[in-house]
Scaffold this motif. Structure first.
Motif, PDB file in Angstrom:
ATOM      1  N   THR A  49      72.190  13.737 -19.714  1.00 43.90           N
ATOM      2  CA  THR A  49      72.185  15.176 -19.072  1.00 43.90           C
ATOM      3  C   THR A  49      71.318  15.451 -17.901  1.00 43.90           C
ATOM      4  OG1 THR A  49      70.340  15.542 -20.724  1.00 43.90           O
ATOM      5  CG2 THR A  49      72.489  16.370 -21.406  1.00 43.90           C
ATOM      6  N   ALA A  50      70.906  14.129 -17.584  1.00 40.23           N
ATOM      7  CA  ALA A  50      70.067  14.190 -16.194  1.00 40.23           C
ATOM      8  C   ALA A  50      70.708  14.383 -14.890  1.00 40.23           C
ATOM      9  CB  ALA A  50      69.241  12.615 -16.175  1.00 40.23           C
ATOM     10  N   THR A  51      69.991  14.777 -14.165  1.00 43.58           N
ATOM     11  CA  THR A  51      70.535  14.849 -12.727  1.00 43.58           C
ATOM     12  C   THR A  51      70.735  13.471 -12.008  1.00 43.58           C
ATOM     13  OG1 THR A  51      68.430  15.069 -11.659  1.00 43.58           O
ATOM     14  CG2 THR A  51      69.404  17.057 -12.560  1.00 43.58           C
ATOM     15  N   PRO A  52      71.513  13.208 -11.234  1.00 42.62           N
ATOM     16  CA  PRO A  52      71.661  12.086 -10.432  1.00 42.62           C
ATOM     17  C   PRO A  52      70.394  11.247 -10.007  1.00 42.62           C
ATOM     18  CG  PRO A  52      73.351  13.494  -9.669  1.00 42.62           C
ATOM     19  CD  PRO A  52      72.385  14.242 -10.751  1.00 42.62           C
ATOM     20  N   ASP A  53      69.332  12.275  -9.579  1.00 39.38           N
ATOM     21  CA  ASP A  53      67.874  11.597  -9.098  1.00 39.38           C
ATOM     22  C   ASP A  53      67.247  10.994 -10.350  1.00 39.38           C
ATOM     23  OD1 ASP A  53      68.726  12.623  -6.429  1.00 39.38           O
ATOM     24  OD2 ASP A  53      67.375  14.461  -7.046  1.00 39.38           O
ATOM     25  N   ASN A  54      67.444  11.351 -11.760  1.00 42.01           N
ATOM     26  CA  ASN A  54      66.667  10.894 -12.820  1.00 42.01           C
ATOM     27  C   ASN A  54      67.443   9.993 -13.555  1.00 42.01           C
ATOM     28  OD1 ASN A  54      64.316  12.538 -11.884  1.00 42.01           O
ATOM     29  ND2 ASN A  54      65.101  14.162 -13.121  1.00 42.01           N
ATOM     30  N   GLU A  55      68.488   9.828 -13.154  1.00 43.65           N
ATOM     31  CA  GLU A  55      69.504   8.741 -14.077  1.00 43.65           C
ATOM     32  C   GLU A  55      69.049   7.522 -14.333  1.00 43.65           C
ATOM     33  OE1 GLU A  55      73.431   9.031 -12.617  1.00 43.65           O
ATOM     34  OE2 GLU A  55      73.913  10.834 -14.002  1.00 43.65           O
ATOM     35  N   LEU A  56      68.335   6.958 -13.195  1.00 45.15           N
ATOM     36  CA  LEU A  56      67.732   5.726 -13.272  1.00 45.15           C
ATOM     37  C   LEU A  56      66.557   5.477 -14.107  1.00 45.15           C
ATOM     38  CD1 LEU A  56      67.859   2.843 -12.250  1.00 45.15           C
ATOM     39  CD2 LEU A  56      66.455   3.454 -10.370  1.00 45.15           C
ATOM     40  N   PHE A  57      65.678   6.606 -14.160  1.00 48.88           N
ATOM     41  CA  PHE A  57      64.501   6.509 -14.821  1.00 48.88           C
ATOM     42  C   PHE A  57      64.804   6.477 -16.162  1.00 48.88           C
ATOM     43  CE2 PHE A  57      61.428   9.371 -17.053  1.00 48.88           C
ATOM     44  CZ  PHE A  57      60.247   8.556 -17.006  1.00 48.88           C
ATOM     45  N   TRP A  58      65.655   7.261 -16.660  1.00 55.38           N
ATOM     46  CA  TRP A  58      66.154   7.748 -18.257  1.00 55.38           C
ATOM     47  C   TRP A  58      66.947   6.644 -18.646  1.00 55.38           C
ATOM     48  CZ3 TRP A  58      63.239  10.579 -21.128  1.00 55.38           C
ATOM     49  CH2 TRP A  58      62.672  11.574 -20.707  1.00 55.38           C
ATOM     50  N   PHE A 109      66.395  10.293 -28.008  1.00 56.39           N
ATOM     51  CA  PHE A 109      65.985  11.349 -26.908  1.00 56.39           C
ATOM     52  C   PHE A 109      66.118  10.796 -25.637  1.00 56.39           C
ATOM     53  CE2 PHE A 109      62.623  12.503 -23.981  1.00 56.39           C
ATOM     54  CZ  PHE A 109      62.524  13.823 -24.133  1.00 56.39           C
ATOM     55  N   CYS A 110      66.040   9.706 -25.241  1.00 50.14           N
ATOM     56  CA  CYS A 110      66.253   8.984 -23.896  1.00 50.14           C
ATOM     57  C   CYS A 110      67.807   9.049 -23.643  1.00 50.14           C
ATOM     58  CB  CYS A 110      65.809   7.645 -23.829  1.00 50.14           C
ATOM     59  SG  CYS A 110      63.947   7.311 -23.786  1.00 50.14           S
ATOM     60  N   GLY A 111      68.608   8.795 -24.824  1.00 45.19           N
ATOM     61  CA  GLY A 111      70.192   8.823 -24.420  1.00 45.19           C
ATOM     62  C   GLY A 111      70.526   9.924 -23.885  1.00 45.19           C
ATOM     63  N   TYR A 112      70.027  11.105 -24.884  1.00 43.29           N
ATOM     64  CA  TYR A 112      70.163  12.551 -24.503  1.00 43.29           C
ATOM     65  C   TYR A 112      70.001  12.876 -23.054  1.00 43.29           C
ATOM     66  CZ  TYR A 112      70.429  17.465 -24.451  1.00 43.29           C
ATOM     67  OH  TYR A 112      70.525  18.858 -24.138  1.00 43.29           O
ATOM     68  N   GLN A 113      68.682  12.515 -22.636  1.00 42.50           N
ATOM     69  CA  GLN A 113      68.055  12.841 -21.303  1.00 42.50           C
ATOM     70  C   GLN A 113      69.033  12.175 -20.258  1.00 42.50           C
ATOM     71  OE1 GLN A 113      65.839  14.918 -20.393  1.00 42.50           O
ATOM     72  NE2 GLN A 113      65.697  15.658 -22.521  1.00 42.50           N
ATOM     73  N   PHE A 114      69.406  10.815 -20.758  1.00 43.56           N
ATOM     74  CA  PHE A 114      69.992  10.052 -19.556  1.00 43.56           C
ATOM     75  C   PHE A 114      71.404  10.632 -19.138  1.00 43.56           C
ATOM     76  CE2 PHE A 114      73.451   6.822 -18.857  1.00 43.56           C
ATOM     77  CZ  PHE A 114      72.922   6.358 -17.659  1.00 43.56           C
TER      78      PHE A 114
END
Length: 124
Positions: free
Chosen positions: A71-80, A64-69
């Motif tokens: 497909t995340a926007t640049p603002d959320n990439e660090l979090f995921w 799940f975290c890999g998928y979110q990472f």
């Protein structure tokens, strides 16, 4: 009373017998899965079952975290990305614990068997 030479001979015979048993075990084709099943046979088998459950949960979390990472926007990439690394580390730690516990149980069983063989050799 037996001498050191007799005890050494008995140890050599026991080690040879164990090598033959190991050859038979390896010949069954069970391999790693057969070895890992031995972790359930001991008094803390329920803890190993919990660890396998945690391993499955961490695998799902990792996916799940890999998928979110990716497909995340640049603002959320660090979090995921951080969550992806943490879930990977948790999964690795859980699997290492399972392997270490299985190995500890297997080694303890072999030591007990060797002790019994040595005691029976000394009693004769």
């Amino acid at each position: 009373m037996s001498t050191n030479k007799e005890v050494n001979e008995q140890i050599k015979e026991d080690l040879s017998a164990q090598a033959q048993e190991l050859d038979k075990l390896m010949g069954t084709g069970e391999g790693l899965t057969g070895y890992l099943k031995q972790g359930f046979k001991y008094d803390i088998g329920w803890v190993v079952k919990v660890a396998y459950g945690l391993g499955a949960i961490f695998t799902a979390l990792l996916l799940f975290c890999g998928y979110q990472f990716f497909t995340a926007t640049p603002d959320n990439e660090l979090f995921w990305g951080v969550l992806l690394i943490l879930s990977f580390n948790a999964q690795v730690a859980t699997k290492l614990w399972i392997y270490m516990q299985t190995n500890r149980n297997h080694t303890a069983r072999e030591i007990r068997l060797l002790e019994l063989r040595l005691k029976s050799a000394n009693d004769e």
